[in-house]
Design an enzyme around this catalytic site. Structure first.
Site, short mmCIF file in Angstrom:
data_model
loop_
_atom_site.label_atom_id
_atom_site.label_comp_id
_atom_site.label_asym_id
_atom_site.label_seq_id
_atom_site.Cartn_x
_atom_site.Cartn_y
_atom_site.Cartn_z
N ASP A 192 0.86 -1.17 0.00
CA ASP A 192 0.00 0.00 0.00
C ASP A 192 0.91 1.23 0.00
O ASP A 192 2.13 1.12 0.07
CB ASP A 192 -0.97 -0.03 1.20
CG ASP A 192 -0.25 -0.04 2.53
OD1 ASP A 192 -0.90 -0.37 3.55
OD2 ASP A 192 0.95 0.27 2.57
N GLY B 247 1.01 3.85 2.12
CA GLY B 247 1.37 4.44 3.41
C GLY B 247 0.42 5.54 3.85
O GLY B 247 0.32 5.82 5.04
N GLY C 89 -11.80 4.20 0.27
CA GLY C 89 -12.80 4.97 0.99
C GLY C 89 -13.93 4.15 1.56
O GLY C 89 -14.93 4.69 2.02
N ASP D 54 -8.01 -7.43 0.56
CA ASP D 54 -7.03 -7.70 1.63
C ASP D 54 -7.69 -7.39 2.97
O ASP D 54 -8.56 -6.50 3.04
CB ASP D 54 -5.79 -6.81 1.48
CG ASP D 54 -6.02 -5.43 2.09
OD1 ASP D 54 -6.56 -4.56 1.37
OD2 ASP D 54 -5.69 -5.25 3.29
N CYS E 138 -12.61 -29.21 7.34
CA CYS E 138 -11.41 -28.44 6.99
C CYS E 138 -10.18 -29.34 6.96
O CYS E 138 -10.01 -30.22 7.79
CB CYS E 138 -11.21 -27.32 8.01
SG CYS E 138 -9.80 -26.26 7.66
N CYS F 223 -6.96 -28.13 7.04
CA CYS F 223 -5.76 -27.42 7.49
C CYS F 223 -5.11 -28.19 8.63
O CYS F 223 -5.73 -29.05 9.26
CB CYS F 223 -6.12 -26.00 7.94
SG CYS F 223 -6.68 -25.89 9.64
N CYS G 46 -7.05 -28.37 11.97
CA CYS G 46 -8.24 -29.23 11.97
C CYS G 46 -7.90 -30.70 11.78
O CYS G 46 -8.63 -31.58 12.22
CB CYS G 46 -9.21 -28.78 10.88
SG CYS G 46 -9.92 -27.18 11.23
N HIS H 147 -5.40 -21.74 10.30
CA HIS H 147 -6.77 -22.18 9.97
C HIS H 147 -7.57 -21.06 9.30
O HIS H 147 -8.22 -21.25 8.27
CB HIS H 147 -7.51 -22.64 11.23
CG HIS H 147 -8.98 -22.81 10.97
ND1 HIS H 147 -9.50 -23.94 10.37
CD2 HIS H 147 -10.03 -21.96 11.16
CE1 HIS H 147 -10.79 -23.78 10.20
NE2 HIS H 147 -11.15 -22.58 10.67
O1 LIG Z 1 -9.15 4.43 0.69
C1 LIG Z 1 -8.16 3.79 1.04
N1 LIG Z 1 -6.93 4.12 0.54
C2 LIG Z 1 -5.82 3.44 0.91
N2 LIG Z 1 -5.84 2.43 1.77
C3 LIG Z 1 -7.03 2.04 2.33
C4 LIG Z 1 -7.05 0.99 3.26
C5 LIG Z 1 -8.25 0.62 3.85
N3 LIG Z 1 -8.53 -0.32 4.82
C6 LIG Z 1 -9.85 -0.22 5.03
N4 LIG Z 1 -10.52 -0.96 5.95
C7 LIG Z 1 -9.80 -1.85 6.86
C8 LIG Z 1 -9.21 -1.07 7.97
C9 LIG Z 1 -7.99 -1.26 8.52
C10 LIG Z 1 -7.72 -0.38 9.57
C11 LIG Z 1 -8.74 0.50 9.81
S1 LIG Z 1 -10.02 0.22 8.72
N5 LIG Z 1 -10.45 0.70 4.23
C12 LIG Z 1 -9.45 1.26 3.50
C13 LIG Z 1 -9.45 2.30 2.56
C14 LIG Z 1 -8.24 2.69 1.98
#
Ligand SMILES: O=c1[nH]cnc2cc3nc(NCc4cccs4)[nH]c3cc12
Length: 373
Positions: free
Chosen positions: A93, A95, A217, A267, A305, A307, A310, A336
């Site tokens: 990602d 960051g 978002g 993810d 399962c 795994c 299990c 698991h």
């Molecule tokens: O718009 C996004 N932009 C870049 N990374 C993300 C990660 C994201 N992760 C969640 N949800 C899972 C979560 C993980 C921690 C707090 S909420 N929603 C997310 C939205 C974005």
């Protein structure tokens, strides 16, 4: 094996699609679930065990790795794949999301974000350009644009301003990424729960052009109903022939509903993080191994399962090692849960391939009890 990055759409069934993403480090079967390997490890799992669960790709977090051990050190040591002994694809990602949720003293401007490390308070900076450089140093196969994800609930003006900033950052990310055959840059659609904003964001991203498109978002507290309402229209705003990645999702039923609406990749920390808290996902629903009712239960977590947890251990044993805070507890429950999430993806890939996604989904819901199992 290929030197290029390409997405082959395979079968479709309603809005659901199956396919394959080809990368120089291997193929990714879609719909795909990516385990999260935050600090260069999927917690409590050896890399070979992660591969054994069926994962074709894992996610690395730029925010954590830039702070410790730093991207420069990982680069000097041969890159993230070598460093963590994972030779298959890695998506990192950008960051940005984690800075806003983890760092302190953040200062956000048009240029980027300055912040202090949650680890030692040291000062750091992220921008589209710096994020592209870090992800290049890490050597990730799929790079995410540097974006801003607004906290919900937010009014339309805030959503619009944030989305437009992210679109300017997407253009800067594309520019800074450069020409890197075999590597992919994914844009991230923003726009909150506003259909017209999602449309504007999708048009902006398509005008720039990306190898894949994420739906950002969401999964930020809006709830499943609102998320599905957005997913009823957002995926098809994105190019049909490119992977669509829904970030941060989710619970098994979130994942099924997202695939049903045309999502290809997801993810989530849920299977690994909850494994460490004793929460177990099975085809019949959720249980927490901490509960005393498992103390004398000789049965496996899930009779069907395959795994290691299990196949070789009873609920009574798993209850015991969890209560005793034994390290093997995190290992077995994480294994698991990740195995179950991959089994879910494999089931959907096969069902879509066979044109029987609706029947598969009906069975998925039918065999899940309401309460604990
Ligand atoms: O718009 C996004 N932009 C870049 N990374 C993300 C990660 C994201 N992760 C969640 N949800 C899972 C979560 C993980 C921690 C707090 S909420 N929603 C997310 C939205 C974005």
């Amino acid at each position: 094996m290929t030197t290029r990055f390409s997405f082959q759409l395979g079968a479709t069934d309603g809005k659901a699609r199956s396919g394959v993403i080809d990368t120089p480090r291997g193929a990714i079967r879609t719909p795909a679930f990516m385990p999260v390997g935050t600090a260069a490890t999927v917690k409590a799992m050896m890399p070979e065990s992660v591969a054994a669960t069926g994962a074709d790709i894992l996610l690395g977090n730029t925010y954590h790795l830039m702070l410790r051990p730093t991207a420069e050190r990982i680069d000097r040591l041969g890159g993230l794949h070598r460093f963590m002994n994972w030779s298959k694809p890695i998506l990192t990602d950008s960051g940005g999301f984690q800075v806003m949720s983890l760092a302190s003293l953040r200062k956000l401007t048009e240029e980027g974000v300055t912040f202090k490390s949650h680890i030692d308070g040291s000062k750091h900076h992220l921008s589209p350009e710096r994020s592209m450089e870090i992800q290049r140093l890490l050597g990730s196969d799929i790079v995410m644009c540097f974006d801003e994800c607004p906290a919900l609930p937010a009014d339309r003006d805030r959503i619009a301003a944030s989305m437009r900033l992210s679109m300017r950052w997407a253009a800067r990310s594309r520019e800074a990424f450069g020409d890197r055959p075999g590597h992919a840059l994914f844009g991230i659609q923003q726009g909150g729960l506003e259909r017209d904003m999602r449309e504007e964001s999708a048009e902006a991203l398509k005008a720039i052009g990306f190898e894949g498109y994420a739906i950002g978002g969401l999964a930020v507290g809006e709830g499943q109903e609102a998320m599905f309402e957005c997913l009823d229209y957002a995926p098809e705003m994105l190019p049909v022939d490119r992977p669509r990645y829904l970030m941060g999702v989710g619970k098994p039923d979130d994942i099924v509903g997202a695939v049903k609406r045309g999502v290809d990749m997801m993810d989530c920390v849920l299977p690994s993080r909850s494994g460490r808290t004793g929460q177990v996902f099975t085809r019949h629903g959720v249980l927490n191994i901490k509960n005393a009712r498992h103390q004398d239960d000789p049965r496996p977590l899930d009779e069907q399962c395959t795994c290691p947890a299990c196949r070789n251990y009873s609920r009574a044993y798993l209850h015991h090692v969890f209560r005793s805070q034994e390290i093997i507890s995190s290992m077995l429950l994480t294994w698991h849960n990740l195995h179950y999430f991959q089994e879910l993806m494999q089931g959907m890939r096969e069902a879509i391939g066979g044109g029987r996604f609706d029947a598969w989904e009906a069975e998925f819901h039918a065999q899940r009890a309401e309460g604990d199992i």
